[in-house]
Design a protein around this motif. Structure first.
Motif, PDB file in Angstrom:
ATOM      1  N   ARG A  95       0.997  -1.554   0.058  1.00  0.00           N
ATOM      2  CA  ARG A  95      -0.216   0.234  -0.139  1.00  0.00           C
ATOM      3  C   ARG A  95       0.782   1.573  -0.067  1.00  0.00           C
ATOM      4  NH1 ARG A  95      -3.280  -3.713   2.252  1.00  0.00           N
ATOM      5  NH2 ARG A  95      -5.270  -3.469   2.159  1.00  0.00           N
ATOM      6  N   GLU A 104      -6.136   6.157  -3.109  1.00  0.00           N
ATOM      7  CA  GLU A 104      -6.651   5.688  -1.897  1.00  0.00           C
ATOM      8  C   GLU A 104      -5.610   4.665  -1.907  1.00  0.00           C
ATOM      9  OE1 GLU A 104      -9.376   2.275  -1.037  1.00  0.00           O
ATOM     10  OE2 GLU A 104     -10.319   3.279  -2.778  1.00  0.00           O
ATOM     11  N   ILE A 106      -4.110   1.430  -1.831  1.00  0.00           N
ATOM     12  CA  ILE A 106      -4.627   0.059  -2.036  1.00  0.00           C
ATOM     13  C   ILE A 106      -3.569  -1.829  -2.194  1.00  0.00           C
ATOM     14  CG2 ILE A 106      -6.716   0.302  -3.982  1.00  0.00           C
ATOM     15  CD1 ILE A 106      -4.918  -1.001  -5.882  1.00  0.00           C
ATOM     16  N   ARG A 107      -3.453  -2.584  -1.897  1.00  0.00           N
ATOM     17  CA  ARG A 107      -3.013  -3.934  -2.214  1.00  0.00           C
ATOM     18  C   ARG A 107      -2.155  -4.264  -3.239  1.00  0.00           C
ATOM     19  NH1 ARG A 107      -3.134  -8.471   1.676  1.00  0.00           N
ATOM     20  NH2 ARG A 107      -1.919  -9.580   1.525  1.00  0.00           N
ATOM     21  N   THR A 108      -1.531  -4.611  -3.172  1.00  0.00           N
ATOM     22  CA  THR A 108       0.140  -4.509  -4.383  1.00  0.00           C
ATOM     23  C   THR A 108       0.991  -4.523  -4.355  1.00  0.00           C
ATOM     24  OG1 THR A 108       0.760  -2.009  -4.405  1.00  0.00           O
ATOM     25  CG2 THR A 108      -1.371  -2.804  -6.129  1.00  0.00           C
ATOM     26  N   GLY A 163     -15.355  -7.682  -0.188  1.00  0.00           N
ATOM     27  CA  GLY A 163     -14.973  -6.108   0.326  1.00  0.00           C
ATOM     28  C   GLY A 163     -15.883  -4.962  -0.375  1.00  0.00           C
ATOM     29  N   ALA A 169     -14.139   5.582  -1.527  1.00  0.00           N
ATOM     30  CA  ALA A 169     -13.471   4.598  -1.129  1.00  0.00           C
ATOM     31  C   ALA A 169     -13.464   3.334  -1.815  1.00  0.00           C
ATOM     32  CB  ALA A 169     -13.231   4.499   0.065  1.00  0.00           C
ATOM     33  N   VAL A 170     -12.600   2.491  -2.683  1.00  0.00           N
ATOM     34  CA  VAL A 170     -13.516   0.874  -3.030  1.00  0.00           C
ATOM     35  C   VAL A 170     -13.080  -0.018  -1.276  1.00  0.00           C
ATOM     36  CG1 VAL A 170     -12.632  -1.225  -3.989  1.00  0.00           C
ATOM     37  CG2 VAL A 170     -12.632   1.101  -4.678  1.00  0.00           C
ATOM     38  N   PRO A 172     -11.395  -3.102   0.691  1.00  0.00           N
ATOM     39  CA  PRO A 172     -11.238  -4.050   0.252  1.00  0.00           C
ATOM     40  C   PRO A 172     -11.568  -6.139  -0.035  1.00  0.00           C
ATOM     41  CG  PRO A 172      -9.430  -4.045   2.103  1.00  0.00           C
ATOM     42  CD  PRO A 172     -10.861  -2.822   1.793  1.00  0.00           C
ATOM     43  N   TYR A 191      -6.653   3.942   5.489  1.00  0.00           N
ATOM     44  CA  TYR A 191      -7.511   4.588   4.999  1.00  0.00           C
ATOM     45  C   TYR A 191      -9.149   5.150   6.030  1.00  0.00           C
ATOM     46  CZ  TYR A 191      -8.546   7.032   0.222  1.00  0.00           C
ATOM     47  OH  TYR A 191      -8.883   7.748  -0.351  1.00  0.00           O
TER      48      TYR A 191
END
Length: 258
Positions: A95, A104, A106-108, A163, A169-170, A172, A191
């Motif tokens: 993140r 935002e 996000i998981r990567t 999720g 926001a998205v 997860p 976040y």
């Protein structure tokens, strides 16, 4: 001839002594100049020592969080006091770092190696704050975990952690979340997620156990439909029921004599 040689001996000895003194005087400044070079790797008073973690921090984090983790207005918050816990969560899940401040996280896949992550986490932890938490999902209670997850998490993450979407926001999917991810997120509140510091260790273990269960839940009803939640599943049920009703009406209409 002998007298001349004897007369030259004191002169030669004096020349040799002068040469040795000159060599010593040349070596002394060199030693004095080498001392700062040996200490140049040390930081100025009041600053953290130059370590692998600091070098990585300056290269990848300081533009947003400042050179001493004091934060940069409009770019990134201060990291003083966040501890190893927050640093480990954001770095290990990819993140951080962000491509653009304000987007935002996000998981990567993380751009850092595990060793680099450990170095960065230790460096950020040197500014104070909580350590990486311990979590034991095997000691958690699955039923209690479902109850706690339903109360605190399902409103955003859906009851089986798939999720969703909220304004701005998205949310997860927790399908890749490890027990450590869960424990850290509960305390950090990444976040828009609030932190749940009021939960004790046993409750965190319960939630971690339930999230781990949702990765491969038992479908007692038969078809899980991707575990996308009760509302979409209900819509699919109505769609299938509607097709069945139309098919039945068509059969009845064909059999009814005119």
């Amino acid at each position: 001839m002998r007298r001349a040689l004897r007369a030259m001996v004191p002169v030669a000895l004096m020349a040799l002594a002068i040469g040795l003194l000159a060599m010593q005087s040349d070596a002394a400044p060199a030693g004095e100049e080498a001392a700062p070079a040996a200490t140049s790797a040390q930081s100025a008073p009041g600053r953290s020592p130059e370590t692998a973690g600091r070098r990585l921090f300056v290269q990848g984090c300081s533009s947003c969080h400042g050179y001493d983790a004091e934060g940069v207005k409009g770019s990134g918050p201060s990291l003083v006091g966040v501890g190893e816990e927050a640093a480990d969560f954001y770095l290990r899940t990819g993140r951080m770092p962000l491509d653009r401040p304000g987007e935002e996280p996000i998981r990567t896949p993380s751009p850092y190696t595990p060793a680099q992550i450990r170095a960065l986490v230790r460096y950020v932890g040197s500014f104070g704050g909580p350590p990486i938490p311990a979590v034991r999902p095997e000691a958690g209670d699955l039923a209690e975990g479902q109850k706690l997850f339903t109360e605190h998490c399902a409103g955003c993450h859906q009851i089986v952690g798939r999720g969703g979407i909220l304004p701005g926001a998205v949310i997860p999917d927790l399908g890749a979340a490890s027990p450590l991810d869960v424990a850290e997120a509960v305390h950090v509140g990444p976040y828009v997620m609030p932190s749940f510091d009021h939960l004790d260790q046993s409750e965190v273990d319960d939630i971690a156990a339930y999230v781990e269960y949702t990765h491969n839940p038992e479908d007692k009803g038969g078809w899980g439909i991707g575990h996308i939640g009760p509302i979409p599943e209900g819509m699919v049920a109505w769609l299938l029921a509607g097709v069945a009703i139309l098919f039945t009406i068509r059969l009845i209409g064909e059999r009814t004599p005119r």
